[in-house]
Design a protein around this motif. Structure first.
Motif, PDB file in Angstrom:
ATOM      1  N   ARG A 350       0.831  -1.206   0.000  1.00  0.00           N
ATOM      2  CA  ARG A 350       0.000   0.000   0.000  1.00  0.00           C
ATOM      3  C   ARG A 350       0.870   1.262   0.000  1.00  0.00           C
ATOM      4  O   ARG A 350       0.609   2.203  -0.772  1.00  0.00           O
ATOM      5  CB  ARG A 350      -0.918   0.004   1.223  1.00  0.00           C
ATOM      6  CG  ARG A 350      -1.815   1.233   1.283  1.00  0.00           C
ATOM      7  CD  ARG A 350      -2.641   1.293   2.556  1.00  0.00           C
ATOM      8  NE  ARG A 350      -3.459   2.485   2.573  1.00  0.00           N
ATOM      9  CZ  ARG A 350      -4.663   2.589   2.052  1.00  0.00           C
ATOM     10  NH1 ARG A 350      -5.201   1.537   1.462  1.00  0.00           N
ATOM     11  NH2 ARG A 350      -5.346   3.725   2.102  1.00  0.00           N
ATOM     12  N   ASN A 351       1.894   1.285   0.828  1.00  0.00           N
ATOM     13  CA  ASN A 351       2.763   2.457   0.881  1.00  0.00           C
ATOM     14  C   ASN A 351       3.472   2.685  -0.449  1.00  0.00           C
ATOM     15  O   ASN A 351       3.640   3.823  -0.897  1.00  0.00           O
ATOM     16  CB  ASN A 351       3.794   2.294   2.003  1.00  0.00           C
ATOM     17  CG  ASN A 351       3.155   2.328   3.375  1.00  0.00           C
ATOM     18  OD1 ASN A 351       2.040   2.805   3.544  1.00  0.00           O
ATOM     19  ND2 ASN A 351       3.851   1.797   4.369  1.00  0.00           N
ATOM     20  N   LEU A 352       3.894   1.592  -1.106  1.00  0.00           N
ATOM     21  CA  LEU A 352       4.560   1.721  -2.397  1.00  0.00           C
ATOM     22  C   LEU A 352       3.603   2.263  -3.454  1.00  0.00           C
ATOM     23  O   LEU A 352       3.954   3.174  -4.217  1.00  0.00           O
ATOM     24  CB  LEU A 352       5.112   0.363  -2.827  1.00  0.00           C
ATOM     25  CG  LEU A 352       5.730   0.339  -4.227  1.00  0.00           C
ATOM     26  CD1 LEU A 352       6.998   1.164  -4.276  1.00  0.00           C
ATOM     27  CD2 LEU A 352       6.017  -1.090  -4.675  1.00  0.00           C
ATOM     28  N   VAL A 358       1.377   9.181  -6.290  1.00  0.00           N
ATOM     29  CA  VAL A 358       1.664  10.598  -6.056  1.00  0.00           C
ATOM     30  C   VAL A 358       2.787  11.100  -6.958  1.00  0.00           C
ATOM     31  O   VAL A 358       2.728  12.215  -7.487  1.00  0.00           O
ATOM     32  CB  VAL A 358       2.019  10.829  -4.574  1.00  0.00           C
ATOM     33  CG1 VAL A 358       2.506  12.261  -4.342  1.00  0.00           C
ATOM     34  CG2 VAL A 358       0.817  10.551  -3.686  1.00  0.00           C
ATOM     35  N   LEU A 359       3.818  10.270  -7.172  1.00  0.00           N
ATOM     36  CA  LEU A 359       5.036  10.753  -7.822  1.00  0.00           C
ATOM     37  C   LEU A 359       5.158  10.383  -9.298  1.00  0.00           C
ATOM     38  O   LEU A 359       5.924  11.022 -10.020  1.00  0.00           O
ATOM     39  CB  LEU A 359       6.267  10.214  -7.077  1.00  0.00           C
ATOM     40  CG  LEU A 359       6.388  10.618  -5.598  1.00  0.00           C
ATOM     41  CD1 LEU A 359       7.585   9.941  -4.968  1.00  0.00           C
ATOM     42  CD2 LEU A 359       6.498  12.135  -5.466  1.00  0.00           C
ATOM     43  N   ALA A 360       4.466   9.322  -9.756  1.00  0.00           N
ATOM     44  CA  ALA A 360       4.625   8.899 -11.149  1.00  0.00           C
ATOM     45  C   ALA A 360       4.137   9.987 -12.096  1.00  0.00           C
ATOM     46  O   ALA A 360       3.066  10.565 -11.899  1.00  0.00           O
ATOM     47  CB  ALA A 360       3.859   7.601 -11.396  1.00  0.00           C
ATOM     48  N   PRO A 361       4.910  10.281 -13.159  1.00  0.00           N
ATOM     49  CA  PRO A 361       4.532  11.404 -14.039  1.00  0.00           C
ATOM     50  C   PRO A 361       3.380  11.110 -14.985  1.00  0.00           C
ATOM     51  O   PRO A 361       2.638  12.002 -15.376  1.00  0.00           O
ATOM     52  CB  PRO A 361       5.829  11.659 -14.818  1.00  0.00           C
ATOM     53  CG  PRO A 361       6.539  10.348 -14.815  1.00  0.00           C
ATOM     54  CD  PRO A 361       6.205   9.686 -13.514  1.00  0.00           C
ATOM     55  N   GLU A 368      10.277   2.076 -14.378  1.00  0.00           N
ATOM     56  CA  GLU A 368      11.214   3.063 -13.821  1.00  0.00           C
ATOM     57  C   GLU A 368      10.605   3.871 -12.682  1.00  0.00           C
ATOM     58  O   GLU A 368      11.327   4.552 -11.943  1.00  0.00           O
ATOM     59  CB  GLU A 368      11.707   4.010 -14.909  1.00  0.00           C
ATOM     60  CG  GLU A 368      10.614   4.719 -15.679  1.00  0.00           C
ATOM     61  CD  GLU A 368      10.186   3.978 -16.930  1.00  0.00           C
ATOM     62  OE1 GLU A 368       9.642   4.627 -17.844  1.00  0.00           O
ATOM     63  OE2 GLU A 368      10.413   2.746 -16.989  1.00  0.00           O
ATOM     64  N   ASP A 369       9.271   3.807 -12.502  1.00  0.00           N
ATOM     65  CA  ASP A 369       8.631   4.496 -11.376  1.00  0.00           C
ATOM     66  C   ASP A 369       8.763   3.717 -10.066  1.00  0.00           C
ATOM     67  O   ASP A 369       8.478   4.253  -8.996  1.00  0.00           O
ATOM     68  CB  ASP A 369       7.140   4.722 -11.672  1.00  0.00           C
ATOM     69  CG  ASP A 369       6.918   5.607 -12.890  1.00  0.00           C
ATOM     70  OD1 ASP A 369       7.718   6.540 -13.086  1.00  0.00           O
ATOM     71  OD2 ASP A 369       5.966   5.355 -13.639  1.00  0.00           O
ATOM     72  N   ILE A 370       9.170   2.446 -10.161  1.00  0.00           N
ATOM     73  CA  ILE A 370       9.321   1.608  -8.972  1.00  0.00           C
ATOM     74  C   ILE A 370      10.687   1.871  -8.353  1.00  0.00           C
ATOM     75  O   ILE A 370      11.689   1.937  -9.074  1.00  0.00           O
ATOM     76  CB  ILE A 370       9.173   0.124  -9.347  1.00  0.00           C
ATOM     77  CG1 ILE A 370       7.784  -0.127  -9.959  1.00  0.00           C
ATOM     78  CG2 ILE A 370       9.384  -0.774  -8.140  1.00  0.00           C
ATOM     79  CD1 ILE A 370       7.587  -1.524 -10.482  1.00  0.00           C
ATOM     80  N   PRO A 371      10.782   2.033  -7.042  1.00  0.00           N
ATOM     81  CA  PRO A 371      12.079   2.280  -6.399  1.00  0.00           C
ATOM     82  C   PRO A 371      13.104   1.218  -6.775  1.00  0.00           C
ATOM     83  O   PRO A 371      12.783   0.035  -6.920  1.00  0.00           O
ATOM     84  CB  PRO A 371      11.749   2.231  -4.901  1.00  0.00           C
ATOM     85  CG  PRO A 371      10.313   2.616  -4.827  1.00  0.00           C
ATOM     86  CD  PRO A 371       9.678   2.048  -6.065  1.00  0.00           C
TER      87      PRO A 371
END
Length: 530
Positions: A350-352, A358-361, A368-371
């Motif tokens: 859930r946190n991921l 929120v951050l993915a463009p 590449e959006d995954i840490p």
């Protein structure tokens, strides 16, 4: 009663299904296109199901499933296919349907399967526990079984597996629904505050007690009290809790009058309470009093098929919460999340998802959006490290024990991995000798390294110096050559195993030590037909 959509491709079968379902007072709709489902099922709170009579590999079946696949939890999907029980199970896994009934289906089979799946769907909606794997279906059935009674329940499982959600589900399905449900994290409060939190206090009972305060046992009267991290409770508070559970009476801190309450207590822990009893950290009598009914929540890594549904639901929920529009994940991003071991379970997932929403463009979450730490972790994850009550070094200057947890974790992980490797090697040797009794000695199919001959026989593994002779591999062996990738080796292993078991996918999955769904995904990934 539910609204059941029946695919009309095979009209004779569809009419037989309609007759069986209508006998249980379900409302039946014969459909041909997805728009027929959308136009007749606008209420998301309605209980619905889909029964397919089209071939599962047809475009019609996939189109009819689409309106249901987007919902979380997903309504039941049943197919009617020809074949024996094993082939129907395989087809259900491949097509991602809940059940495959034989052709033609009997009236009893339709009614029993439909009723069971609708009950599971109803429980998922009422409890919020989402999952279609056997483990989660067992959890749902257990929650439904535990809810009507008043006995205490002990919920175990790793951190982040949804223990509080299960407790709320038990409360919501019980006769106490509508009454208070209060959750307390026993590990987040020191002993002095925890006692006051549980039982309340009188004015002047201690410094800072400027007024009378009710505890959660009073506030939860006629309802349910959920005590999380029960293993962190001190022995003195455990003693008071035991008395309350046995007598339903207690006194506030600093009080002199007994208070009687009617509270159902549900507790949870991610630690081994039985081990705590043996070490003296947890009262044996309290453990038996809490463990009247038991529910275990499985870790997320053991229910991989549930991950896509959880992700879809979280994206929909969090996108609405943050006013961001997302269509989902790319196939590559989804595969990365499926390969990750999720040591933090659903809470970590859930946190991921929230951070990516929120951050993915873009509107689709890409790989590449995954840490990077998750992209590189794969299925390795983290092994659970046992707790050590004895110090590994002499006491420190202040008299406290010094335990170097990073070193202990490294040693523990290394020992576990070594044991797994040795056990797997021994199993393979024994299996080969059983299948080839005529073979006195078996040579490894790997070429000799640094001039050494590697020989495997009844006496174990031996290495002989010298050039030696390299023996050609047997037909069922796998050669690893320079330039081969791990994917090439994995594909060769799957092909060899399928050939060895005559194409039986279930047996191949067992020999490869992977789940059937994982094997089916690998077959599609490598373009293997069997």
């Amino acid at each position: 009663m539910a609204r059941v959509f029946v695919d009309s491709a095979d009209m004779d079968t569809a009419l037989a299904i309609r007759q069986a379902a209508e006998a249980d007072r379900h409302e039946i709709e014969l459909v041909e296109r997805p728009i027929d489902i959308d136009s007749r099922s606008s209420d998301s709170a309605e209980e619905v199901a889909l029964i397919l009579t089209s071939p599962l590999d047809s475009s019609r079946a996939r189109r009819l499933m689409a309106p249901f696949s987007a919902r979380v939890p997903r309504p039941p999907i049943i197919a009617v296919v020809a074949g024996d029980a094993e082939s129907r199970k395989r087809m259900a896994l491949e097509a991602d349907v809940d059940e495959c009934l034989p052709l033609p289906p009997t009236r009893e089979e339709v009614q029993v399967v439909l009723q069971t799946l609708l009950e599971h769907f109803r429980l998922q909606r009422e409890t919020g526990i989402v999952g279609r794997t056997e483990q989660m279906q067992d959890v749902l059935e257990r929650v439904n079984l535990l809810a009507p009674v008043n006995s205490t329940v002990l919920i175990t499982g790793e951190s982040g597996t949804g223990k509080e959600l299960a407790a709320r589900g038990i409360h919501g399905l019980s006769r106490r629904r509508g009454k208070p449900f209060i959750a307390v994290n026993c590990g987040a409060l020191p002993e002095s505050l925890l006692e006051s939190e549980l039982f309340g206090h009188e004015k002047g009972a201690f410094t800072g007690a400027t007024s009378r305060r009710k505890g959660v046992f009073e506030l939860a009267d006629t309802g349910t009290l959920f005590l999380d991290e029960i293993g962190e409770m001190s022995l003195s508070v455990q003693t008071r809790l035991l008395r309350v559970l046995e007598s339903r009476r207690f006194m506030r801190v600093g009080g002199d009058a007994e208070i009687e309450v009617d509270v159902r207590v549900i507790t949870a822990t991610n630690s081994d309470l039985a081990s705590g009893v043996r070490s003296g950290r947890f009262r044996r009598d309290l453990f038996y009093r809490l463990n009247v009914l038991h529910l275990h929540m499985p870790p997320l890594r053991d229910r991989e098929p549930d991950i896509p549904g959880l992700i879809r639901g979280l994206i929909a929920e969090l996108s609405a919460e943050h006013s961001r529009e997302f269509k989902g994940l790319s196939a590559e991003a989804m595969q990365i999340l499926l390969d990750y071991s999720w040591p933090g379970n659903v809470r970590e997932l859930r946190n991921l998802i929230e951070s990516m929403v929120v951050l993915a463009p873009g509107q689709v979450i890409q790989a590449e959006d995954i840490p990077v730490q998750i992209r590189n972790a794969g299925r390795e994850g983290h092994l659970p490290v046992p707790s050590f009550s004895a110090p590994t070094e002499p006491a420190g200057p202040d008299g406290g024990a010094v335990v170097r947890l990073p070193e202990m974790e490294f040693i523990f992980r290394t020992l576990v991995e070594l044991k797994i490797d040795v056990d797997d090697l021994r199993t393979e040797f024994e299996r080969y000798r059983a299948e080839h009794p005529e073979a006195g000695q078996v040579r490894s199919s790997l070429p000799p390294l640094a001039g050494q001959a590697i020989e495997v026989g009844d006496g174990g593994v031996s290495f002989a110096d010298g050039a030696g002779e390299y023996e050609e591999p047997a037909d069922d062996s796998i050669m690893f050559g320079p330039g081969m990738t791990m994917a090439d080796l994995e594909r060769a292993a799957i092909l060899a195993t399928l050939e060895k078991v005559g194409g039986n996918r279930r047996r191949a999955a067992e020999r490869l030590a992977i789940g059937e769904r994982t094997l089916y995904r690998k077959l599609k990934e490598y373009g293997i037909e069997s």
